[in-house]
Design a protein around this motif. Structure first.
Motif, PDB file in Angstrom:
ATOM      1  N   THR A  65       0.625  -1.120  -0.057  1.00 60.07           N
ATOM      2  CA  THR A  65       0.040  -0.079   0.273  1.00 60.07           C
ATOM      3  C   THR A  65       0.818   1.278   0.080  1.00 60.07           C
ATOM      4  O   THR A  65       1.690   1.379   0.668  1.00 60.07           O
ATOM      5  N   SER A  66       0.506   2.205  -0.899  1.00 55.74           N
ATOM      6  CA  SER A  66       1.207   3.613  -0.887  1.00 55.74           C
ATOM      7  C   SER A  66       0.429   4.622  -0.264  1.00 55.74           C
ATOM      8  O   SER A  66      -1.035   4.398  -0.201  1.00 55.74           O
ATOM      9  N   PHE A  67       1.043   5.576   0.333  1.00 52.83           N
ATOM     10  CA  PHE A  67       0.359   6.583   1.046  1.00 52.83           C
ATOM     11  C   PHE A  67       0.587   8.022   0.195  1.00 52.83           C
ATOM     12  O   PHE A  67       1.454   8.198  -0.358  1.00 52.83           O
ATOM     13  N   ARG A  68      -0.541   8.880   0.259  1.00 51.07           N
ATOM     14  CA  ARG A  68      -0.560  10.321  -0.389  1.00 51.07           C
ATOM     15  C   ARG A  68      -0.601  11.103   0.808  1.00 51.07           C
ATOM     16  O   ARG A  68      -1.485  11.168   1.749  1.00 51.07           O
ATOM     17  N   ILE A  69      -0.279  12.425   0.625  1.00 50.27           N
ATOM     18  CA  ILE A  69      -0.816  13.479   1.344  1.00 50.27           C
ATOM     19  C   ILE A  69      -1.285  14.728   0.613  1.00 50.27           C
ATOM     20  O   ILE A  69      -0.784  14.812  -0.385  1.00 50.27           O
ATOM     21  N   GLU A  70      -2.460  15.229   1.118  1.00 53.09           N
ATOM     22  CA  GLU A  70      -3.301  16.196   0.475  1.00 53.09           C
ATOM     23  C   GLU A  70      -3.135  17.468   1.243  1.00 53.09           C
ATOM     24  O   GLU A  70      -3.504  17.401   2.433  1.00 53.09           O
ATOM     25  N   TRP A  71      -2.552  18.632   0.858  1.00 53.57           N
ATOM     26  CA  TRP A  71      -2.462  19.884   1.092  1.00 53.57           C
ATOM     27  C   TRP A  71      -3.443  20.651   0.860  1.00 53.57           C
ATOM     28  O   TRP A  71      -3.861  20.862  -0.284  1.00 53.57           O
ATOM     29  N   THR A  72      -3.851  21.549   1.907  1.00 52.78           N
ATOM     30  CA  THR A  72      -4.927  22.484   1.363  1.00 52.78           C
ATOM     31  C   THR A  72      -4.755  23.827   1.939  1.00 52.78           C
ATOM     32  O   THR A  72      -4.310  23.855   3.312  1.00 52.78           O
ATOM     33  N   VAL A  73      -4.832  24.848   1.023  1.00 51.74           N
ATOM     34  CA  VAL A  73      -4.897  26.356   1.731  1.00 51.74           C
ATOM     35  C   VAL A  73      -5.823  27.032   1.263  1.00 51.74           C
ATOM     36  O   VAL A  73      -6.487  26.825   0.046  1.00 51.74           O
ATOM     37  N   ARG A  74      -6.370  27.812   1.943  1.00 54.40           N
ATOM     38  CA  ARG A  74      -7.510  28.877   1.659  1.00 54.40           C
ATOM     39  C   ARG A  74      -6.856  30.365   1.583  1.00 54.40           C
ATOM     40  O   ARG A  74      -5.832  30.654   2.018  1.00 54.40           O
ATOM     41  N   THR A  75      -7.480  31.108   0.557  1.00 52.66           N
ATOM     42  CA  THR A  75      -7.036  32.400   0.429  1.00 52.66           C
ATOM     43  C   THR A  75      -7.969  33.278   1.068  1.00 52.66           C
ATOM     44  O   THR A  75      -8.984  33.108   1.361  1.00 52.66           O
ATOM     45  N   THR A  76      -7.432  34.539   1.131  1.00 51.08           N
ATOM     46  CA  THR A  76      -8.204  35.524   1.742  1.00 51.08           C
ATOM     47  C   THR A  76      -9.748  35.770   1.383  1.00 51.08           C
ATOM     48  O   THR A  76     -10.466  36.296   1.998  1.00 51.08           O
ATOM     49  N   ASP A  77      -9.694  35.619   0.078  1.00 49.98           N
ATOM     50  CA  ASP A  77     -11.238  35.625  -0.530  1.00 49.98           C
ATOM     51  C   ASP A  77     -12.067  34.269  -0.394  1.00 49.98           C
ATOM     52  O   ASP A  77     -13.139  34.350  -1.199  1.00 49.98           O
ATOM     53  N   GLY A  78     -11.578  33.344   0.088  1.00 48.69           N
ATOM     54  CA  GLY A  78     -12.302  32.141   0.525  1.00 48.69           C
ATOM     55  C   GLY A  78     -12.234  30.886  -0.539  1.00 48.69           C
ATOM     56  O   GLY A  78     -12.834  30.034  -0.340  1.00 48.69           O
ATOM     57  N   ASN A  79     -11.201  31.254  -1.387  1.00 48.27           N
ATOM     58  CA  ASN A  79     -10.959  30.155  -2.441  1.00 48.27           C
ATOM     59  C   ASN A  79     -10.016  29.101  -1.761  1.00 48.27           C
ATOM     60  O   ASN A  79      -9.295  29.288  -0.681  1.00 48.27           O
ATOM     61  N   SER A  80     -10.401  27.874  -2.144  1.00 43.87           N
ATOM     62  CA  SER A  80      -9.420  26.640  -1.542  1.00 43.87           C
ATOM     63  C   SER A  80      -8.557  26.094  -2.902  1.00 43.87           C
ATOM     64  O   SER A  80      -8.886  25.891  -3.813  1.00 43.87           O
ATOM     65  N   PHE A  81      -7.204  25.903  -2.370  1.00 47.17           N
ATOM     66  CA  PHE A  81      -6.390  25.247  -3.330  1.00 47.17           C
ATOM     67  C   PHE A  81      -5.630  24.030  -2.728  1.00 47.17           C
ATOM     68  O   PHE A  81      -5.314  24.247  -1.578  1.00 47.17           O
ATOM     69  N   GLN A  82      -5.446  22.876  -3.595  1.00 49.11           N
ATOM     70  CA  GLN A  82      -4.997  21.648  -2.986  1.00 49.11           C
ATOM     71  C   GLN A  82      -3.460  21.295  -3.626  1.00 49.11           C
ATOM     72  O   GLN A  82      -3.338  21.609  -4.737  1.00 49.11           O
ATOM     73  N   GLN A  83      -3.001  20.542  -3.036  1.00 47.98           N
ATOM     74  CA  GLN A  83      -1.745  19.865  -3.596  1.00 47.98           C
ATOM     75  C   GLN A  83      -1.765  18.413  -3.167  1.00 47.98           C
ATOM     76  O   GLN A  83      -1.863  18.210  -2.004  1.00 47.98           O
TER      77      GLN A  83
END
Length: 123
Positions: A65-83
């Protein structure tokens, strides 16, 4: 003959070279020493440590089994971005791997570093 039959049944084809079954869970790992910074006008740079806190050597090579990590950040206008990133394919018991990721955001957006979160999951 019975002894040989018992020996064959007790061997598992799923065991790796160290006798590990490869059945790792998210709780066998720890993410720590997270450092977040704005790397450029379109990136949030995150460095962190990923540690195998189990007493077994981990390997996803050869069908584990392999594992991943999902990072999320929100911007000041409420948008969400992921990696999403693949985590190390091998990590010995108690070992730590220093990792980095960059979360891309749209130009002109301002990231709120207090909103950076992560989630580790099985791939």
């Amino acid at each position: 003959m019975l002894g040989l039959f018992t020996l064959v049944l007790s061997c598992s084809k799923n065991k790796g070279p160290d006798g590990d079954t490869g059945s790792f869970n998210v709780s066998d790992f720890e993410v720590s020493n997270i450092i977040k910074e704005v790397n450029s006008s379109t990136n949030v740079h995150v460095s962190y440590d990923f540690k195998n806190i189990s007493s077994r050597n981990y390997s996803s090579i050869n069908g584990g089994t392999s594992f991943r990590i999902e990072w999320t950040v929100r911007t000041t206008d409420g948008n969400s971005f992921q990696q999403n990133d693949l985590l190390p394919l091998e990590l010995n018991a108690g070992a730590t791997s220093a990792e980095v990721t960059n979360i891309a955001i749209s130009a002109g957006k301002t990231p709120d570093l207090s909103t950076v979160t992560y989630r580790v999951y099985k791939d």
